[in-house]
Enzyme design. Sequence first.
Site, PDB file in Angstrom:
ATOM      1  N   ASP A 126       7.033 -10.609   3.062  1.00 42.05           N
ATOM      2  CA  ASP A 126       7.153  -9.165   3.018  1.00 42.05           C
ATOM      3  C   ASP A 126       6.724  -8.687   1.622  1.00 42.05           C
ATOM      4  O   ASP A 126       6.673  -9.661   0.726  1.00 42.05           O
ATOM      5  CB  ASP A 126       8.663  -8.651   3.472  1.00 42.05           C
ATOM      6  CG  ASP A 126       8.462  -7.377   4.457  1.00 42.05           C
ATOM      7  OD1 ASP A 126       7.444  -6.581   4.219  1.00 42.05           O
ATOM      8  OD2 ASP A 126       9.254  -7.105   5.226  1.00 42.05           O
ATOM      9  N   GLU A 157       1.872  -6.423   3.185  1.00 42.79           N
ATOM     10  CA  GLU A 157       2.007  -5.473   2.320  1.00 42.79           C
ATOM     11  C   GLU A 157       1.430  -4.164   2.980  1.00 42.79           C
ATOM     12  O   GLU A 157       1.108  -3.046   2.441  1.00 42.79           O
ATOM     13  CB  GLU A 157       1.054  -5.714   1.177  1.00 42.79           C
ATOM     14  CG  GLU A 157      -0.307  -6.046   1.379  1.00 42.79           C
ATOM     15  CD  GLU A 157      -1.240  -5.036   1.469  1.00 42.79           C
ATOM     16  OE1 GLU A 157      -1.445  -4.266   0.553  1.00 42.79           O
ATOM     17  OE2 GLU A 157      -1.498  -4.675   2.646  1.00 42.79           O
ATOM     18  N   TRP A 158       1.700  -3.924   4.454  1.00 42.67           N
ATOM     19  CA  TRP A 158       1.452  -2.910   5.368  1.00 42.67           C
ATOM     20  C   TRP A 158       0.107  -2.244   5.182  1.00 42.67           C
ATOM     21  O   TRP A 158      -0.134  -1.058   5.560  1.00 42.67           O
ATOM     22  CB  TRP A 158       2.716  -1.725   4.805  1.00 42.67           C
ATOM     23  CG  TRP A 158       3.917  -2.561   4.723  1.00 42.67           C
ATOM     24  CD1 TRP A 158       4.759  -2.893   5.934  1.00 42.67           C
ATOM     25  CD2 TRP A 158       4.827  -2.750   3.592  1.00 42.67           C
ATOM     26  NE1 TRP A 158       5.869  -3.629   5.395  1.00 42.67           N
ATOM     27  CE2 TRP A 158       5.894  -3.559   3.920  1.00 42.67           C
ATOM     28  CE3 TRP A 158       4.563  -2.506   2.264  1.00 42.67           C
ATOM     29  CZ2 TRP A 158       6.932  -3.961   3.055  1.00 42.67           C
ATOM     30  CZ3 TRP A 158       5.130  -3.032   1.237  1.00 42.67           C
ATOM     31  CH2 TRP A 158       6.416  -3.647   1.466  1.00 42.67           C
ATOM     32  N   GLY A 159      -0.868  -3.148   4.914  1.00 42.58           N
ATOM     33  CA  GLY A 159      -2.196  -2.712   4.821  1.00 42.58           C
ATOM     34  C   GLY A 159      -2.327  -1.546   3.706  1.00 42.58           C
ATOM     35  O   GLY A 159      -3.685  -1.129   3.597  1.00 42.58           O
ATOM     36  N   ASP A 160      -1.619  -1.450   2.708  1.00 39.96           N
ATOM     37  CA  ASP A 160      -1.947  -0.632   1.642  1.00 39.96           C
ATOM     38  C   ASP A 160      -3.121  -0.911   0.470  1.00 39.96           C
ATOM     39  O   ASP A 160      -3.775  -0.077   0.335  1.00 39.96           O
ATOM     40  CB  ASP A 160      -0.550  -0.682   0.592  1.00 39.96           C
ATOM     41  CG  ASP A 160       0.687   0.111   1.191  1.00 39.96           C
ATOM     42  OD1 ASP A 160       0.525   0.627   2.245  1.00 39.96           O
ATOM     43  OD2 ASP A 160       1.625  -0.240   0.599  1.00 39.96           O
ATOM     44  N   MET A 161      -3.410  -2.155   0.852  1.00 44.31           N
ATOM     45  CA  MET A 161      -4.534  -2.459  -0.090  1.00 44.31           C
ATOM     46  C   MET A 161      -5.543  -2.933   0.406  1.00 44.31           C
ATOM     47  O   MET A 161      -6.616  -3.892   0.018  1.00 44.31           O
ATOM     48  CB  MET A 161      -3.955  -3.418  -1.394  1.00 44.31           C
ATOM     49  CG  MET A 161      -3.171  -2.850  -2.182  1.00 44.31           C
ATOM     50  SD  MET A 161      -2.596  -4.123  -3.778  1.00 44.31           S
ATOM     51  CE  MET A 161      -4.269  -4.301  -4.535  1.00 44.31           C
ATOM     52  N   ARG A 175      -0.914  -7.872   7.570  1.00 44.69           N
ATOM     53  CA  ARG A 175      -0.470  -6.633   8.216  1.00 44.69           C
ATOM     54  C   ARG A 175      -1.544  -5.694   7.946  1.00 44.69           C
ATOM     55  O   ARG A 175      -1.953  -5.567   6.685  1.00 44.69           O
ATOM     56  CB  ARG A 175       0.609  -6.328   7.855  1.00 44.69           C
ATOM     57  CG  ARG A 175       1.961  -6.762   8.913  1.00 44.69           C
ATOM     58  CD  ARG A 175       2.134  -6.225   9.916  1.00 44.69           C
ATOM     59  NE  ARG A 175       2.717  -4.861   9.918  1.00 44.69           N
ATOM     60  CZ  ARG A 175       3.844  -4.574   9.423  1.00 44.69           C
ATOM     61  NH1 ARG A 175       4.908  -5.396   9.462  1.00 44.69           N
ATOM     62  NH2 ARG A 175       4.223  -3.280   9.501  1.00 44.69           N
ATOM     63  N   ASP A 179       4.903  -0.336   9.539  1.00 47.29           N
ATOM     64  CA  ASP A 179       5.776  -0.828  10.611  1.00 47.29           C
ATOM     65  C   ASP A 179       5.366   0.021  11.992  1.00 47.29           C
ATOM     66  O   ASP A 179       5.310   1.330  11.876  1.00 47.29           O
ATOM     67  CB  ASP A 179       7.355  -0.892  10.318  1.00 47.29           C
ATOM     68  CG  ASP A 179       7.653  -1.833   9.143  1.00 47.29           C
ATOM     69  OD1 ASP A 179       6.630  -2.390   8.837  1.00 47.29           O
ATOM     70  OD2 ASP A 179       8.748  -1.724   8.730  1.00 47.29           O
TER      71      ASP A 179
END
Length: 293
Positions: A126, A157-161, A175, A179
């Site tokens: 995470d 990293e939740w797709g941020d970058m 990811r 979520d």
Amino acid sequence: MSIDVLRRRQRCHRSSCTTRSIYLLMAVVSSSIGVFCGEQMLWFSRVWLTLVTNISIWHKLEEDWEKFPSGLAALGNYIHSLGLQFGIYSSAGTSTCSGSMPGSLGHEQADAHTFASWGVDYLKYDNCYNNGISPLIRAMSDALKATGRPIFYNICEWGDMEPALWAGELGNSWRTADDIVDNWNRMLCIADKNAMYAEYARPGAWNDPDTLEVGNGGMSHEEYKVHFSIWAISKAPLILGCDIRNLSSETWSLISNSEVIALNQDPLGIQAKKVRNYGQRDVRKLLRTVGFF
């Protein structure tokens, strides 16, 4: 299996839902039903460490001996004896996302060595409390490789970058979105975002739209059928987030569909693409197979 989802579903206190006996039972059930057709895994999420105050000055990770009196290495050996893989969780920060357990920031080599010594096969990593350090840093990736043990590395990293553009050089899956929630519209939103990066998926490097919500009760059986099917043709890791001890016959028939699972496990590793919308109907194409959902 994500024990966080299990705890939420069972409405129980952390100490009563994360004990060795629960994991032993989960291991036996997972082995018996063979959900993942040779790719079975029992995944420990956020529940296996003592509190931060119990970590030594040398940051040697320590199991929660009250919950796991035989230690995680022994538990890992038992999981392996059943033909399952052993998954675990950490964070690229000073603590995990719960805020109560230590992350691996600055201690990647030591923690990777500990994971390998326990026989870990899968690490979800995470990105909470990261002190502003970019997830593109190779520290944990290099540390895992240096152990000499093949550990599947999931970067979260939740797709941020847009990790699909770079994470294949560091890990095995990433990811692509925030979520998941056990909700039809949220599931479709994540599926669409995941599909944007279909061309980057390949054997050993996969887009991960998050765990499956099948069986948790927030969608209808037909909606879960779509959910499971899209995840399968997207070559996503099929990680259940429901209580596998209490599967309904409908849920079992869905997650044990060998033909759908075979599409997911196809060695070519080509992810389906969304090619067209027909109002409420999507068209997703996988090789020569067209699915209407």
